[in-house]
Design an enzyme around this catalytic site. Sequence first.
Site, PDB file in Angstrom:
ATOM      1  CG  ASP A  26      62.575  13.507  47.438  1.00  0.00           C
ATOM      2  OD1 ASP A  26      62.824  14.373  48.280  1.00  0.00           O
ATOM      3  OD2 ASP A  26      63.431  12.993  46.702  1.00  0.00           O
ATOM      4  CE  LYS A  29      60.369  12.194  54.909  1.00  0.00           C
ATOM      5  NZ  LYS A  29      60.621  11.850  53.502  1.00  0.00           N
ATOM      6  N   GLY A  54      64.531  18.005  51.754  1.00  0.00           N
ATOM      7  CA  GLY A  54      63.834  19.124  51.139  1.00  0.00           C
ATOM      8  C   GLY A  54      62.349  18.902  51.332  1.00  0.00           C
ATOM      9  CG  HIS A  55      60.719  18.005  54.615  1.00  0.00           C
ATOM     10  ND1 HIS A  55      60.967  17.787  55.946  1.00  0.00           N
ATOM     11  CD2 HIS A  55      61.122  16.878  53.980  1.00  0.00           C
ATOM     12  CE1 HIS A  55      61.494  16.580  56.094  1.00  0.00           C
ATOM     13  NE2 HIS A  55      61.603  16.011  54.916  1.00  0.00           N
ATOM     14  CD  GLN A 256      67.457  12.335  54.489  1.00  0.00           C
ATOM     15  OE1 GLN A 256      67.607  12.059  55.654  1.00  0.00           O
ATOM     16  NE2 GLN A 256      67.501  13.568  54.065  1.00  0.00           N
TER      17      GLN A 256
HETATM   18  P1  IMP Z   1      73.419  12.276  51.330  1.00  0.00           P
HETATM   19  O1  IMP Z   1      72.338  12.093  52.342  1.00  0.00           O
HETATM   20  O2  IMP Z   1      73.536  13.674  50.816  1.00  0.00           O
HETATM   21  O3  IMP Z   1      74.735  11.701  51.781  1.00  0.00           O
HETATM   22  O4  IMP Z   1      73.008  11.409  50.021  1.00  0.00           O
HETATM   23  C1  IMP Z   1      72.944   9.993  50.048  1.00  0.00           C
HETATM   24  C2  IMP Z   1      71.801   9.506  49.153  1.00  0.00           C
HETATM   25  O5  IMP Z   1      70.563   9.888  49.730  1.00  0.00           O
HETATM   26  C3  IMP Z   1      71.813  10.118  47.766  1.00  0.00           C
HETATM   27  O6  IMP Z   1      71.284   9.161  46.870  1.00  0.00           O
HETATM   28  C4  IMP Z   1      70.839  11.279  47.881  1.00  0.00           C
HETATM   29  O7  IMP Z   1      70.275  11.638  46.636  1.00  0.00           O
HETATM   30  C5  IMP Z   1      69.797  10.678  48.808  1.00  0.00           C
HETATM   31  N1  IMP Z   1      69.071  11.685  49.589  1.00  0.00           N
HETATM   32  C6  IMP Z   1      69.518  12.385  50.644  1.00  0.00           C
HETATM   33  N2  IMP Z   1      68.545  13.183  51.128  1.00  0.00           N
HETATM   34  C7  IMP Z   1      67.461  12.961  50.380  1.00  0.00           C
HETATM   35  C8  IMP Z   1      66.123  13.455  50.413  1.00  0.00           C
HETATM   36  O8  IMP Z   1      65.728  14.274  51.260  1.00  0.00           O
HETATM   37  N3  IMP Z   1      65.279  12.969  49.471  1.00  0.00           N
HETATM   38  C9  IMP Z   1      65.659  12.031  48.571  1.00  0.00           C
HETATM   39  N4  IMP Z   1      66.888  11.541  48.499  1.00  0.00           N
HETATM   40  C10 IMP Z   1      67.782  11.994  49.403  1.00  0.00           C
END
Ligand code: IMP
Length: 481
Positions: A26, A29, A54-55, A256
């Site tokens: 977040d 990017k 989420g971009h 991420q």
């Molecule tokens: P998952 O990727 O949904 O399995 O989540 C694993 C961890 O990564 C959790 O803490 C999510 O909140 C975090 N996470 C996954 N995608 C994002 C992102 O795009 N931005 C911020 N945190 C993320």
Amino acid sequence: MSRLADLIAQKPEITTVAVTDGQFGDTGKGKIVDELASGWAQFVVRANGGANAGHTIWVMGRKVVLHLIPAGILHPDVVNIIGTGVAFDPRAFSAELKALAEFGVPSTPLVSHCAKLVLPQHILMDRLREAGADGTLGTTGRGIGPCYTDHVGRCGLTVNDLSNPDELARKLRANLAEKMPFLREQDPEKIKAILGQEELGSGELFTPKPDSCFLDVDAIIAQYRQFENQITVANTDEIVRTARDEGARILLEGAQGLMLDLKHGRYPYVTCSDCTVDGLARGAGLSGEDVDLPLTIFKAPYMTCVGMGSFPTEIEDEVLAEEIRKRGNEYGATTGRPRRVGWFDLPLARYAHHCCKRRKPVVSHAIFTKLDVLTGFELIKICFEYEYEGPNYNVAGRWIRTGERLQTAIPDEFVLSQCQPIYKYFPGWKTSFSSAKTRKGLPWRLEEIIDVIAHESGFMPLAASVGPERDQTAILNELCI
Ligand code: IMP
């Protein structure tokens, strides 16, 4: 051409750029990718993660949120690719295409035939586990962990399976059989409730039969085959490699962040993909050595995190945290969850530098985002080091002792959870700088903070995002390659 694109174009020897995140995701990017696609990139390849990302991009006051589709999609002359490293959910993809069409974007990306297929059972398992008693990770519930787990466990499906109905059915049945022990132990009412959600087909996939894990295989096949004609499947690894050999300008879009990376992040509170430069290169069909310029993105001088796990500089004063959250619109673009807010963490940035630094280019370039959010704050805090307050604890053969100061973060959840941030205080700035184009347009107190962060972390500040809109980006330095 955007200013950032123009800057990179001045070095024609740079043909592959990777945009990664040095924090917890977040960091903005999407905006940077969009700007580089505006006049520089010919190919934009999303290379890791899935619809968990989420971009957010702002175009003339209108907001576009992308989860799975690369942020180059808003540029009709750019070839957009969803690469082999991605966990691909056809439902999320279809919904996103629809939203883009409503926005007036008719293009569609190419999708790797080897991208990992997210199945309803992945989303189901992800959400059941999150709701279970074993403690949660705070995932996005998009099935990412179970999908990559199946891939590593050699029982996953790929996008290519969508084009081969018999194989699709055979693999789907085998995959579900493997899930049998877990799903049959779950409360069918909970399964029914999750499958009743609109994004999963409003209950059409549910069957009360326990011997099929409460999932109707024929309904899954019918649902998935509906999406087939919306997906342009291609051997994208080959396309990207050929483009590289022909000297095309390729942008690798990361999702991420380093601290959520499966290998380098603060395990187990991580996502299941490789968020590093090397991971992006491999997820796009290249090797890490093909990347001429890694750009690491940092939010500053505050930062955010969603989900569970240690966040040493998290602001405990909820009034202050909420103020920053509101100003920075810090709510998850995928889940809407309020993001946790903290001060800039130099030990983490030093760790990121340690992981990101390469032989070539020797200089690690960073882009700082959201700099405008704290305008008007009297005081800015920056964490320079941690004080470890836990019991003596052994990491890799070295004892970390109570009271020890750590300059660089150790990505061990136990250690991080026992670290107290040691701050230095900086006076804030008052003047707005939303139209700054170069370093000169920034308030000098902010400049000073950026210089301290750069000097202490080892990253060279290349650019700074000074507002949400396209091209609200100031160039701070020339490229150093
Ligand atoms: P998952 O990727 O949904 O399995 O989540 C694993 C961890 O990564 C959790 O803490 C999510 O909140 C975090 N996470 C996954 N995608 C994002 C992102 O795009 N931005 C911020 N945190 C993320």
